[in-house]
Design a protein around this motif. Structure first.
Motif, PDB file in Angstrom:
ATOM      1  N   SER A 137      82.102  17.715   1.661  1.00  0.00           N
ATOM      2  CA  SER A 137      81.869  17.373   3.076  1.00  0.00           C
ATOM      3  C   SER A 137      80.855  16.710   3.044  1.00  0.00           C
ATOM      4  O   SER A 137      79.906  16.622   2.624  1.00  0.00           O
ATOM      5  CB  SER A 137      82.048  19.210   3.783  1.00  0.00           C
ATOM      6  N   HIS A 139      79.118  16.582   7.961  1.00  0.00           N
ATOM      7  CA  HIS A 139      79.479  17.345   8.750  1.00  0.00           C
ATOM      8  C   HIS A 139      78.613  17.142  10.098  1.00  0.00           C
ATOM      9  O   HIS A 139      78.515  18.012  11.079  1.00  0.00           O
ATOM     10  CB  HIS A 139      79.387  19.110   9.225  1.00  0.00           C
ATOM     11  N   THR A 149      76.434  20.235   5.277  1.00  0.00           N
ATOM     12  CA  THR A 149      77.232  19.780   4.109  1.00  0.00           C
ATOM     13  C   THR A 149      77.144  18.830   2.644  1.00  0.00           C
ATOM     14  O   THR A 149      76.171  19.490   2.351  1.00  0.00           O
ATOM     15  CB  THR A 149      76.392  18.434   4.939  1.00  0.00           C
ATOM     16  N   TYR A 170      86.506  22.278  -2.572  1.00  0.00           N
ATOM     17  CA  TYR A 170      87.400  22.123  -2.100  1.00  0.00           C
ATOM     18  C   TYR A 170      89.440  22.031  -2.218  1.00  0.00           C
ATOM     19  O   TYR A 170      89.066  21.572  -3.596  1.00  0.00           O
ATOM     20  CB  TYR A 170      87.268  20.514  -1.022  1.00  0.00           C
ATOM     21  N   LEU A 189      85.014  24.082   6.999  1.00  0.00           N
ATOM     22  CA  LEU A 189      85.466  22.716   6.249  1.00  0.00           C
ATOM     23  C   LEU A 189      86.255  21.141   7.506  1.00  0.00           C
ATOM     24  O   LEU A 189      86.485  21.343   8.129  1.00  0.00           O
ATOM     25  CB  LEU A 189      86.564  23.229   5.157  1.00  0.00           C
ATOM     26  N   GLU A 190      86.397  19.778   6.576  1.00  0.00           N
ATOM     27  CA  GLU A 190      87.059  19.326   7.823  1.00  0.00           C
ATOM     28  C   GLU A 190      88.184  19.283   6.700  1.00  0.00           C
ATOM     29  O   GLU A 190      89.489  20.166   5.754  1.00  0.00           O
ATOM     30  CB  GLU A 190      86.943  18.050   6.707  1.00  0.00           C
ATOM     31  N   GLN A 193      89.281  15.571   4.608  1.00  0.00           N
ATOM     32  CA  GLN A 193      87.237  15.389   3.764  1.00  0.00           C
ATOM     33  C   GLN A 193      87.334  13.547   4.390  1.00  0.00           C
ATOM     34  O   GLN A 193      88.265  12.954   4.141  1.00  0.00           O
ATOM     35  CB  GLN A 193      87.081  15.859   2.496  1.00  0.00           C
TER      36      GLN A 193
END
Length: 395
Positions: A137, A139, A149, A170, A189-190, A193
């Motif tokens: 990830s 961030h 991150t 993920y 989480l994104e 990603q």
């Protein structure tokens, strides 16, 4: 001064934290940028997914000019109309209830983390709560955002960061479950990603995480800084699945070039987390930044931006798939909407440099992925132009 003279001046004055491409940009119009020598470039970067409306949009420019002539900044000791109007419109677009305006995406993540920890603190008075983040990830680069991150090379030089962060894989719910404890207060989480390789979350993964959070009163934080604001064909990527977060971060295209971000939350979190004195910002939510947000949201609706993404994105996917089938060095296409990536079996910087020489601006996501995050106003003709140039750069 020449292009090279400007570059040399920059290298002697600016801190060397970027490996910049050898290009000095001067102005933009529509989906094109121009360097200081007048050369035109088709832009498939959009300032890293920022300039959703394209460059030199007159209505957007005029809204900022009008606000400059009124007042740029007053501080958060007072209310201002642009912030109130922007908050109302972003609430409508997102379905969230409470908003805090920041100056950037990283600051939005910082605020989201603080809100989550304060929420947990108010429940039991403990300060040892844990947050689960995702491997690969990204961030942000401030200390809190960096701590969640999922790339060790970004974190290690600056440790110790904020503690009690765990990492899961993920799209692997069992990996998430393995990190859960009775101290877990949030999962971040994104929804797609970005820096981690243009990987969308799977619907079932998101829904299972939402279920876990509901069962345990854990907060779900979705980072929509890059994938939000229409880029996937939905105003925010989570809307496709109906998996509403407790806290959400946004930035980039929400201001279309003006430095502004926000973290948003449900009423429940808003009433049981940050209080007066817990968080603040001098510039965040100032009249100029919020005039930009307000106008961006107006133009998204009036100019049918999301509808354009839904029309053009499948065509971009089709043309990228055709390119991948033509060149054996392309391993995979992945992404969602106008947030796409081509995975190569080699580093892509030479390809990106060659494309730039031929009038096409692209960026990478990791050493071997070309990322495509163009303005959301692109047309199928722009896609054809991009593919035509890129095809000649792959050897």
């Amino acid at each position: 001064m020449s292009m090279q003279e400007y570059i040399e001046e920059a290298e002697s004055a600016l801190l060397h934290t970027y490996n910049r491409y050898q290009l000095v940009l001067d102005r933009g119009d529509g989906v094109y940028l121009y360097d200081i020598e007048g050369k035109r470039y088709l832009d498939f970067c959009a300032g890293i997914a920022v300039f959703a409306l394209g460059y030199n949009n007159r209505e957007y420019n005029d809204a900022l000019k009008n606000q400059i002539d009124k007042v740029i900044h007053t501080s958060n000791y007072y209310y201002n109309v642009p912030a109130i109007e922007a908050a109302k419109k972003i609430k409508k677009a997102s379905g969230m209830d409470r908003i805090f305006f920041t100056n950037s995406g990283a600051e939005a993540v910082e605020g989201a983390l603080k809100a989550a920890r304060k929420y947990a603190y108010l429940k039991d008075g403990s300060t040892d709560h844990e947050i689960i983040a995702m491997n690969h990830s990204f961030h942000g680069r401030t200390m809190g955002a960096l701590a969640v991150t999922g790339n060790a090379k970004y974190r290690e030089p600056f440790e110790p960061l904020i503690g009690n962060i765990k990492f899961a894989d993920y799209n692997d719910i069992e990996s998430v479950k393995a990190q859960l404890t009775d101290k877990t207060c949030a999962i971040i989480l994104e929804t797609v990603q970005g820096e981690g390789g243009l990987v969308p979350a799977k619907e079932e993964f998101l829904k299972e995480i939402r279920s876990i959070c509901d069962e345990r009163d854990i907060l779900l934080i979705l980072d929509e800084i890059q994938c939000g604001m229409g880029r996937t064909g939905y105003m925010f990527a989570w809307l496709k699945f109906g998996v509403k977060p407790d806290i959400m971060s946004t930035a980039k295209a929400v201001g279309c070039g003006v430095p502004v971000g926000a973290f948003l939350m449900t009423e429940k979190v808003g009433q049981h987390s940050l209080e007066a004195g817990d968080h603040g910002t001098t510039y965040g939510g100032n009249p100029l930044a919020c005039a930009a947000v307000e106008k961006v949201l107006d133009l998204f609706e009036r100019n049918h931006i999301i509808e354009n993404v839904r029309e053009v994105a499948p065509y971009l996917e089709k043309r990228l798939d055709e390119l991948a089938s033509k060149h054996s060095c392309i391993v995979e296409r992945r992404g969602a909407g106008l947030m796409q990536g081509l995975v190569f079996d080699r580093p892509v910087r030479d390809i990106i440099n060659s494309a730039m020489d031929k009038g096409l601006i692209l960026i990478n996501a990791g050493a071997n992925i070309i990322r495509f995050v163009p303005p959301l106003v692109i047309t199928k003709e722009n896609v054809d132009e991009m593919i035509s140039i890129l095809d000649t750069c792959i050897v």
